[in-house]
Scaffold this active site. Structure first.
Site, PDB file in Angstrom:
ATOM      1  N   SER A   4       0.821  -1.210   0.000  1.00 16.17           N
ATOM      2  CA  SER A   4       0.000   0.000   0.000  1.00 16.17           C
ATOM      3  C   SER A   4       0.857   1.264   0.000  1.00 16.17           C
ATOM      4  CB  SER A   4      -0.914   0.020   1.227  1.00 16.17           C
ATOM      5  OG  SER A   4      -1.698  -1.148   1.283  1.00 16.17           O
TER       6      SER A   4
HETATM    7  N1  SAH Z   1      -1.267  -4.473   3.722  1.00 19.53           N
HETATM    8  C1  SAH Z   1      -0.548  -4.872   2.536  1.00 19.53           C
HETATM    9  C2  SAH Z   1      -1.331  -4.517   1.302  1.00 19.53           C
HETATM   10  C3  SAH Z   1      -1.421  -5.648   0.354  1.00 19.53           C
HETATM   11  S1  SAH Z   1      -2.622  -5.448  -0.924  1.00 19.53           S
HETATM   12  C4  SAH Z   1       0.848  -4.307   2.533  1.00 19.53           C
HETATM   13  O1  SAH Z   1       1.163  -3.470   3.392  1.00 19.53           O
HETATM   14  O2  SAH Z   1       1.654  -4.731   1.714  1.00 19.53           O
HETATM   15  C5  SAH Z   1      -3.994  -6.344  -0.258  1.00 19.53           C
HETATM   16  C6  SAH Z   1      -3.777  -7.809  -0.002  1.00 19.53           C
HETATM   17  O3  SAH Z   1      -5.039  -8.370   0.360  1.00 19.53           O
HETATM   18  C7  SAH Z   1      -3.290  -8.626  -1.193  1.00 19.53           C
HETATM   19  O4  SAH Z   1      -2.069  -9.229  -0.858  1.00 19.53           O
HETATM   20  C8  SAH Z   1      -4.391  -9.680  -1.406  1.00 19.53           C
HETATM   21  O5  SAH Z   1      -3.879 -10.963  -1.768  1.00 19.53           O
HETATM   22  C9  SAH Z   1      -5.030  -9.733  -0.034  1.00 19.53           C
HETATM   23  N2  SAH Z   1      -6.397 -10.230   0.021  1.00 19.53           N
HETATM   24  C10 SAH Z   1      -7.451  -9.974  -0.817  1.00 19.53           C
HETATM   25  N3  SAH Z   1      -8.553 -10.599  -0.377  1.00 19.53           N
HETATM   26  C11 SAH Z   1      -8.209 -11.249   0.770  1.00 19.53           C
HETATM   27  C12 SAH Z   1      -8.924 -12.074   1.697  1.00 19.53           C
HETATM   28  N4  SAH Z   1     -10.228 -12.364   1.547  1.00 19.53           N
HETATM   29  N5  SAH Z   1      -8.253 -12.591   2.757  1.00 19.53           N
HETATM   30  C13 SAH Z   1      -6.939 -12.332   2.941  1.00 19.53           C
HETATM   31  N6  SAH Z   1      -6.204 -11.566   2.099  1.00 19.53           N
HETATM   32  C14 SAH Z   1      -6.835 -11.018   1.026  1.00 19.53           C
END
Ligand code: SAH
Length: 208
Positions: free
Chosen positions: A56
């Protein structure tokens, strides 16, 4: 100016909570991005982390931490842990963090990055985080990093402790997304919801 200081300068204009600014300043974002993107680690934008997902944007991470009003010792669930960066900032604020990520390869990468950056206490599970983690609930705060509908958040909201807060991007009728904060009043009664700024997140993918 160093890239890291420049980033802090940008955040200072938008984030009032000094504890959050300190936490962002303290967590090495370069430890959570792939080697090829390391030179851009302190730019205020999302970066690819594999599996079509992104780490993010630092400003959005900081704003979500601010809205969650984390206190030391809070039990926090981080849904969509991805690279592990947001979980690390939450841990730096003193929270006891459990992360959940649906892509096993990203969860494994997050565990390794968190260990390397000194956040070995953060546990990362693999699975569908929209169901929450009944065996670890209730939580003082829940951070959701993928966008769904208001209904997608119901199971998570049920796992908030009295006084607990949830922050998440939700899809709006106009096709955009906005951050919302849900709170469970400390003295009981129905949850309250507030709407905040527009954002752009990857979709929350629920298992059938
Ligand atoms: N907080 C992360 C942002 C990653 S983007 C960071 O700091 O890097 C959002 C993430 O949510 C992705 O990796 C995606 O695979 C995950 N995601 C999407 N739907 C999800 C779900 N139902 N359960 C767990 N993870 C999920």
């Amino acid at each position: 100016m160093e890239p890291r200081e420049e980033l802090l300068d940008v955040l200072r204009g938008e984030v009032a909570d000094e504890r959050v600014l300190e936490a962002v300043a303290a967590v090495p974002r370069e430890a959570f991005v792939p080697a090829a993107a390391r030179s851009a680690a302190y730019e205020n934008r999302p970066l690819p982390i594999g599996e079509d997902q992104t780490i993010s944007q630092p400003l959005v991470v900081a704003r979500m931490c601010e809205l969650l009003e984390i206190r030391p010792g809070d039990r926090v669930l981080d849904v969509g842990t991805g690279s592990g960066y947001h979980a690390a900032v939450l841990a730096r604020l003193g929270a006891r963090v459990t992360g959940i990520e649906r892509h096993a390869a990203l969860a494994e990468g997050a565990r390794a990055a968190l260990r390397a950056a000194g956040f070995a206490d953060v546990e990362v599970r693999t699975g569908d985080g929209s169901r929450g983690l009944p065996d670890a609930a209730p939580f003082d705060a829940i951070n959701v990093a993928a966008a769904g509908s208001e209904r997608d958040l119901e199971a998570l909201e049920a796992q908030l402790a009295p006084g607990g807060r949830l922050v998440a991007p939700i899809r709006t009728a106009s096709g955009g997304q906005r951050l919302i904060v849900a709170r469970r009043p400390a003295g009981g009664g129905p949850l309250t919801h507030e709407r905040h700024e527009r954002v752009r997140f990857v979709p929350l993918v629920r298992e059938p």
